[in-house]
Design a protein around this motif. Structure first.
Motif, PDB file in Angstrom:
ATOM      1  N   ALA A 148       0.823  -1.209   0.000  1.00 13.62           N
ATOM      2  CA  ALA A 148       0.000   0.000   0.000  1.00 13.62           C
ATOM      3  C   ALA A 148       0.858   1.261   0.000  1.00 13.62           C
ATOM      4  O   ALA A 148       0.589   2.210  -0.755  1.00 13.62           O
ATOM      5  CB  ALA A 148      -0.934  -0.007   1.212  1.00 13.62           C
ATOM      6  N   ILE A 149       1.899   1.289   0.809  1.00 18.58           N
ATOM      7  CA  ILE A 149       2.771   2.460   0.839  1.00 18.58           C
ATOM      8  C   ILE A 149       3.535   2.601  -0.470  1.00 18.58           C
ATOM      9  O   ILE A 149       3.753   3.713  -0.956  1.00 18.58           O
ATOM     10  CB  ILE A 149       3.725   2.379   2.049  1.00 18.58           C
ATOM     11  CG1 ILE A 149       2.941   2.669   3.317  1.00 18.58           C
ATOM     12  CG2 ILE A 149       4.882   3.337   1.923  1.00 18.58           C
ATOM     13  CD1 ILE A 149       2.266   4.033   3.354  1.00 18.58           C
ATOM     14  N   SER A 150       3.929   1.477  -1.055  1.00 19.51           N
ATOM     15  CA  SER A 150       4.618   1.525  -2.348  1.00 19.51           C
ATOM     16  C   SER A 150       3.719   2.131  -3.420  1.00 19.51           C
ATOM     17  O   SER A 150       4.156   2.956  -4.227  1.00 19.51           O
ATOM     18  CB  SER A 150       5.049   0.126  -2.774  1.00 19.51           C
ATOM     19  OG  SER A 150       5.927  -0.420  -1.838  1.00 19.51           O
ATOM     20  N   VAL A 151       2.456   1.725  -3.430  1.00 21.98           N
ATOM     21  CA  VAL A 151       1.500   2.280  -4.398  1.00 21.98           C
ATOM     22  C   VAL A 151       1.316   3.773  -4.157  1.00 21.98           C
ATOM     23  O   VAL A 151       1.293   4.570  -5.102  1.00 21.98           O
ATOM     24  CB  VAL A 151       0.151   1.530  -4.322  1.00 21.98           C
ATOM     25  CG1 VAL A 151      -0.929   2.255  -5.095  1.00 21.98           C
ATOM     26  CG2 VAL A 151       0.319   0.111  -4.838  1.00 21.98           C
ATOM     27  N   ALA A 152       1.188   4.171  -2.897  1.00 27.07           N
ATOM     28  CA  ALA A 152       1.004   5.591  -2.580  1.00 27.07           C
ATOM     29  C   ALA A 152       2.215   6.410  -3.012  1.00 27.07           C
ATOM     30  O   ALA A 152       2.065   7.500  -3.585  1.00 27.07           O
ATOM     31  CB  ALA A 152       0.744   5.763  -1.092  1.00 27.07           C
ATOM     32  N   LEU A 153       3.411   5.902  -2.757  1.00 24.80           N
ATOM     33  CA  LEU A 153       4.614   6.632  -3.161  1.00 24.80           C
ATOM     34  C   LEU A 153       4.750   6.687  -4.681  1.00 24.80           C
ATOM     35  O   LEU A 153       5.164   7.702  -5.235  1.00 24.80           O
ATOM     36  CB  LEU A 153       5.853   6.000  -2.537  1.00 24.80           C
ATOM     37  CG  LEU A 153       6.006   6.208  -1.032  1.00 24.80           C
ATOM     38  CD1 LEU A 153       7.199   5.426  -0.505  1.00 24.80           C
ATOM     39  CD2 LEU A 153       6.138   7.671  -0.698  1.00 24.80           C
ATOM     40  N   TYR A 154       4.398   5.608  -5.365  1.00 22.75           N
ATOM     41  CA  TYR A 154       4.456   5.596  -6.819  1.00 22.75           C
ATOM     42  C   TYR A 154       3.472   6.615  -7.405  1.00 22.75           C
ATOM     43  O   TYR A 154       3.799   7.326  -8.351  1.00 22.75           O
ATOM     44  CB  TYR A 154       4.143   4.197  -7.352  1.00 22.75           C
ATOM     45  CG  TYR A 154       4.095   4.135  -8.853  1.00 22.75           C
ATOM     46  CD1 TYR A 154       5.271   4.157  -9.591  1.00 22.75           C
ATOM     47  CD2 TYR A 154       2.890   4.077  -9.539  1.00 22.75           C
ATOM     48  CE1 TYR A 154       5.251   4.121 -10.974  1.00 22.75           C
ATOM     49  CE2 TYR A 154       2.849   4.040 -10.913  1.00 22.75           C
ATOM     50  CZ  TYR A 154       4.030   4.056 -11.629  1.00 22.75           C
ATOM     51  OH  TYR A 154       4.001   4.026 -12.993  1.00 22.75           O
ATOM     52  N   GLU A 155       2.280   6.686  -6.842  1.00 13.81           N
ATOM     53  CA  GLU A 155       1.291   7.656  -7.311  1.00 13.81           C
ATOM     54  C   GLU A 155       1.766   9.076  -7.050  1.00 13.81           C
ATOM     55  O   GLU A 155       1.494   9.979  -7.834  1.00 13.81           O
ATOM     56  CB  GLU A 155      -0.056   7.426  -6.633  1.00 13.81           C
ATOM     57  CG  GLU A 155      -0.856   6.305  -7.222  1.00 13.81           C
ATOM     58  CD  GLU A 155      -1.273   6.581  -8.649  1.00 13.81           C
ATOM     59  OE1 GLU A 155      -1.679   7.711  -8.971  1.00 13.81           O
ATOM     60  OE2 GLU A 155      -1.182   5.639  -9.462  1.00 13.81           O
ATOM     61  N   GLN A 156       2.455   9.285  -5.956  1.00 10.03           N
ATOM     62  CA  GLN A 156       2.940  10.624  -5.626  1.00 10.03           C
ATOM     63  C   GLN A 156       3.981  11.101  -6.630  1.00 10.03           C
ATOM     64  O   GLN A 156       4.037  12.270  -6.966  1.00 10.03           O
ATOM     65  CB  GLN A 156       3.536  10.617  -4.205  1.00 10.03           C
ATOM     66  CG  GLN A 156       3.990  11.952  -3.719  1.00 10.03           C
ATOM     67  CD  GLN A 156       2.841  12.905  -3.459  1.00 10.03           C
ATOM     68  OE1 GLN A 156       1.734  12.477  -3.179  1.00 10.03           O
ATOM     69  NE2 GLN A 156       3.111  14.180  -3.561  1.00 10.03           N
ATOM     70  N   VAL A 157       4.802  10.184  -7.127  1.00  5.07           N
ATOM     71  CA  VAL A 157       5.898  10.548  -8.022  1.00  5.07           C
ATOM     72  C   VAL A 157       5.426  10.653  -9.478  1.00  5.07           C
ATOM     73  O   VAL A 157       6.006  11.390 -10.264  1.00  5.07           O
ATOM     74  CB  VAL A 157       7.038   9.513  -7.901  1.00  5.07           C
ATOM     75  CG1 VAL A 157       8.192   9.862  -8.833  1.00  5.07           C
ATOM     76  CG2 VAL A 157       7.536   9.445  -6.475  1.00  5.07           C
ATOM     77  N   SER A 158       4.364   9.938  -9.831  1.00  3.80           N
ATOM     78  CA  SER A 158       3.924   9.908 -11.229  1.00  3.80           C
ATOM     79  C   SER A 158       3.392  11.269 -11.679  1.00  3.80           C
ATOM     80  O   SER A 158       3.015  12.117 -10.863  1.00  3.80           O
ATOM     81  CB  SER A 158       2.847   8.841 -11.423  1.00  3.80           C
ATOM     82  OG  SER A 158       1.683   9.194 -10.732  1.00  3.80           O
ATOM     83  N   ASP A 159       3.383  11.474 -13.001  1.00  3.11           N
ATOM     84  CA  ASP A 159       2.943  12.752 -13.556  1.00  3.11           C
ATOM     85  C   ASP A 159       1.442  12.976 -13.378  1.00  3.11           C
ATOM     86  O   ASP A 159       1.008  14.059 -13.023  1.00  3.11           O
ATOM     87  CB  ASP A 159       3.293  12.816 -15.048  1.00  3.11           C
ATOM     88  CG  ASP A 159       4.802  12.928 -15.252  1.00  3.11           C
ATOM     89  OD1 ASP A 159       5.487  13.412 -14.328  1.00  3.11           O
ATOM     90  OD2 ASP A 159       5.271  12.529 -16.333  1.00  3.11           O
ATOM     91  N   ASP A 160       0.643  11.959 -13.686  1.00  2.00           N
ATOM     92  CA  ASP A 160      -0.808  12.100 -13.530  1.00  2.00           C
ATOM     93  C   ASP A 160      -1.230  11.406 -12.229  1.00  2.00           C
ATOM     94  O   ASP A 160      -1.445  10.220 -12.164  1.00  2.00           O
ATOM     95  CB  ASP A 160      -1.560  11.517 -14.728  1.00  2.00           C
ATOM     96  CG  ASP A 160      -1.079  10.125 -15.106  1.00  2.00           C
ATOM     97  OD1 ASP A 160       0.047   9.770 -14.732  1.00  2.00           O
ATOM     98  OD2 ASP A 160      -1.844   9.411 -15.769  1.00  2.00           O
ATOM     99  N   LYS A 161      -1.309  12.209 -11.174  1.00  2.00           N
ATOM    100  CA  LYS A 161      -1.618  11.687  -9.839  1.00  2.00           C
ATOM    101  C   LYS A 161      -3.112  11.384  -9.720  1.00  2.00           C
ATOM    102  O   LYS A 161      -3.948  12.152 -10.168  1.00  2.00           O
ATOM    103  CB  LYS A 161      -1.215  12.700  -8.783  1.00  2.00           C
ATOM    104  CG  LYS A 161       0.256  12.972  -8.729  1.00  2.00           C
ATOM    105  CD  LYS A 161       0.558  14.097  -7.765  1.00  2.00           C
ATOM    106  CE  LYS A 161       2.018  14.357  -7.634  1.00  2.00           C
ATOM    107  NZ  LYS A 161       2.652  14.852  -8.832  1.00  2.00           N
ATOM    108  N   ASN A 162      -3.413  10.255  -9.102  1.00  2.00           N
ATOM    109  CA  ASN A 162      -4.797   9.899  -8.820  1.00  2.00           C
ATOM    110  C   ASN A 162      -4.976   9.951  -7.309  1.00  2.00           C
ATOM    111  O   ASN A 162      -4.468   9.100  -6.572  1.00  2.00           O
ATOM    112  CB  ASN A 162      -5.106   8.508  -9.365  1.00  2.00           C
ATOM    113  CG  ASN A 162      -6.576   8.184  -9.307  1.00  2.00           C
ATOM    114  OD1 ASN A 162      -7.331   8.872  -8.633  1.00  2.00           O
ATOM    115  ND2 ASN A 162      -6.974   7.148 -10.021  1.00  2.00           N
ATOM    116  N   ILE A 163      -5.691  10.952  -6.839  1.00  2.00           N
ATOM    117  CA  ILE A 163      -5.830  11.178  -5.403  1.00  2.00           C
ATOM    118  C   ILE A 163      -6.587  10.047  -4.729  1.00  2.00           C
ATOM    119  O   ILE A 163      -6.310   9.699  -3.585  1.00  2.00           O
ATOM    120  CB  ILE A 163      -6.497  12.547  -5.129  1.00  2.00           C
ATOM    121  CG1 ILE A 163      -6.428  12.909  -3.636  1.00  2.00           C
ATOM    122  CG2 ILE A 163      -7.935  12.549  -5.573  1.00  2.00           C
ATOM    123  CD1 ILE A 163      -5.077  13.342  -3.227  1.00  2.00           C
TER     124      ILE A 163
END
Length: 61
Positions: free
Chosen positions: A12-27
């Motif tokens: 879960a934390i890995s997914v959250a960190l990956y989303e934070q770094v990606s260009d199109d963030k999905n809140i």
């Protein structure tokens, strides 16, 4: 079971960190990942004794 919960929390934390770094963030993905992590932490910390457990036992007597 404890190991499974820890693995889910790391995922879960890995997914959250990956989303934070990606260009199109999905809140929504970030919120769900953080909620899963917090729920896992709650489940793991349930068995941790309180610091005030001795004081509470003395107050009851």
């Amino acid at each position: 079971m404890k190991t499974f919960k820890i693995l889910i929390m790391i995922l879960a934390i890995s997914v959250a960190l990956y989303e934070q770094v990606s260009d199109d963030k999905n809140i929504y993905v970030m919120v769900i990942a953080i909620a899963v992590f917090m729920y896992g932490m709650m489940q793991l910390s349930v068995k941790t004794p309180s610091k005030n457990q001795e004081k509470e036992e003395q107050d009851v007597e």
